[in-house]
Design an enzyme around this catalytic site. Structure first.
Site: not given
Ligand SMILES: Cc1ncc(COP(=O)(O)O)c(C=O)c1O
Length: 403
Positions: A210, A245, A182
């Site tokens: 992502h 996303k 990320s």
């Molecule tokens: C790699 C990754 N996993 C999980 C999440 C969490 O997802 P969510 O925003 O749907 O809780 C994020 C982002 O915020 C992320 O970047």
């Protein structure tokens, strides 16, 4: 309570001194790429809405129609009465896109990781996790009470050495990694990790928050890995991701076998004890997945734009829509972000503990609708006014996990 407020104020002062205090800033998104912030209209490179689908007319229409027909909230946990039939449609679409038997939708990506890992892994087990994996993958791993061992970022030899040394002492073993990292934008060595998992009887789990929608023809990092391995699909039995996303909506998911998904329904506490997503959000996600499946050329645009940027700046070629520019300390990152904001670009500074100490950075997120001429202008400003900083400030990411 006086002591409580004193504690909070002292902690905040500590963060302020280290340039690590964060503040909420009102941001109104005007469309897929423009936002109103601090009284100015700025072009945002800090949204993960990679395909700008949160603003797509067909997707908004799907959400509005579902909202009108089914109301706002779902009213209960999915195991009680919150399981609107739209969930089954969404889960079938997700499973088809990821080529798994089944899928399960959670309230968010964070909730998914907090639920999945403890449902499958327990105190006598082993979790091997990439040191730069997302905070919620770490949180799920810790919550499982297993022995959690980080391996050096994307380092297959280190992961193998840890498995050689520790695997035999544990019952079950999980290897957990982001598919697309990320804060760094690089892709995990999924084929290599799948081979290690096979060799050591471990289960591979990818967090493709992502990757979904933007790499591997829109199908995510497992499919990008398959393309790199001449069409051989790496075995990734646990493919997790988010709907918040590239999908442009909200929620998290796991794609896996039918038996794993049924176990998740029974054992993942963040699924069992949390209210189901609103039907309108589920309807939006269905429409978005349909669009991605229909139009892989559109899904390829964010990466193409990121690569145009890295070429013009002279950075290593982007592997995903995320391009990091590591500048070192938090103050330098904040200054660079302010400089870009003055030029009309919103690029948020990313600071510890989101990234390891000493690797504060600008994180550029490219989206399908970013105009090419604005990308070129941004690249020229970065090259001429930010890359003039001392070179050690732009070193490769240091060791260490997110906080
Ligand atoms: C790699 C990754 N996993 C999980 C999440 C969490 O997802 P969510 O925003 O749907 O809780 C994020 C982002 O915020 C992320 O970047």
């Amino acid at each position: 309570m006086r002591s409580l407020n004193e504690f909070a104020s002292a902690k905040l002062a500590e963060l302020e001194r280290a340039n690590l205090r964060r503040r909420l800033v009102d941001t109104t998104r005007l469309d897929g790429i423009w936002a109103l912030r601090n009284g100015r209209r700025v072009l945002s490179f800090s949204c993960n809405d990679y395909l700008n689908l949160s603003q797509h007319p067909a997707i908004k229409a799907a959400a509005i129609e579902a909202l009108q027909r089914h109301g706002v909230g779902s009213g209960a946990s999915r195991l009680v009465t919150g399981n609107h039939p739209l969930f089954a449609v969404l889960e079938a679409r997700l499973a088809r896109l990821k080529q798994t038997e089944a899928a399960c939708v959670f309230g968010s990506g964070y909730l998914a990781n907090m639920g999945i890992i403890p449902a499958l892994i327990g105190a006598s087990d082993l979790v091997l996790i990439d040191e730069l994996a997302h905070a919620c993958l770490w949180a799920g791993a810790r919550l499982s009470r297993a022995t959690v061992m980080p391996f050096h970022h994307s380092d297959l030899a280190h992961a193998r050495a840890l498995l050689d040394q520790h695997r035999a002492r544990h019952g079950r073993a999980l290897i957990a990694t982001d598919g697309v990292f990320s804060m760094d934008g690089d892709l995990a060595p999924i084929a290599g990790l799948a081979a290690l998992a096979e060799c050591f009887d471990a289960w591979l789990m990818t967090d493709d928050a992502h990757g979904m929608g933007v790499v591997g023809n829109g199908r995510g990092s497992t499919f990008a890995a398959s393309a790199m391995a001449n069409g051989v699909d790496p075995a990734v039995p646990l493919q997790m991701g988010t709907l918040s996303k590239a999908i442009g909506a909200y929620g998290g998911y796991l794609c896996a076998s039918t038996s794993v998904i049924e176990l998740i329904h029974n054992r993942a506490r963040s699924f069992v004890y949390s209210t189901g997503l609103p039907p309108a959000i589920v309807a939006a996600a269905i429409a978005a997945i349909d669009l991605i499946a229909r139009d892989p050329a559109y899904a390829a645009l964010p990466l193409t734009k990121a690569q145009a940027f890295t070429r013009r700046v002279g950075l290593p070629e982007a592997a995903s829509p995320i391009v990091p520019l590591v500048v070192g300390d938090a103050e330098t990152a904040l200054e660079a972000s302010r400089l870009l904001e003055a030029e009309g670009f919103l690029v948020i500074a990313i600071r510890p503990p989101t990234v390891p100490a000493g690797t504060a950075r600008l994180r550029f997120a490219f989206t399908a609708q970013h105009p090419d001429d604005e990308i070129a202008r941004l690249a020229d400003i970065v090259r001429q006014r930010i890359l003039t900083a001392p070179p050690q400030a732009r070193a490769a990411p240091a060791r260490g996990r997110q906080g």
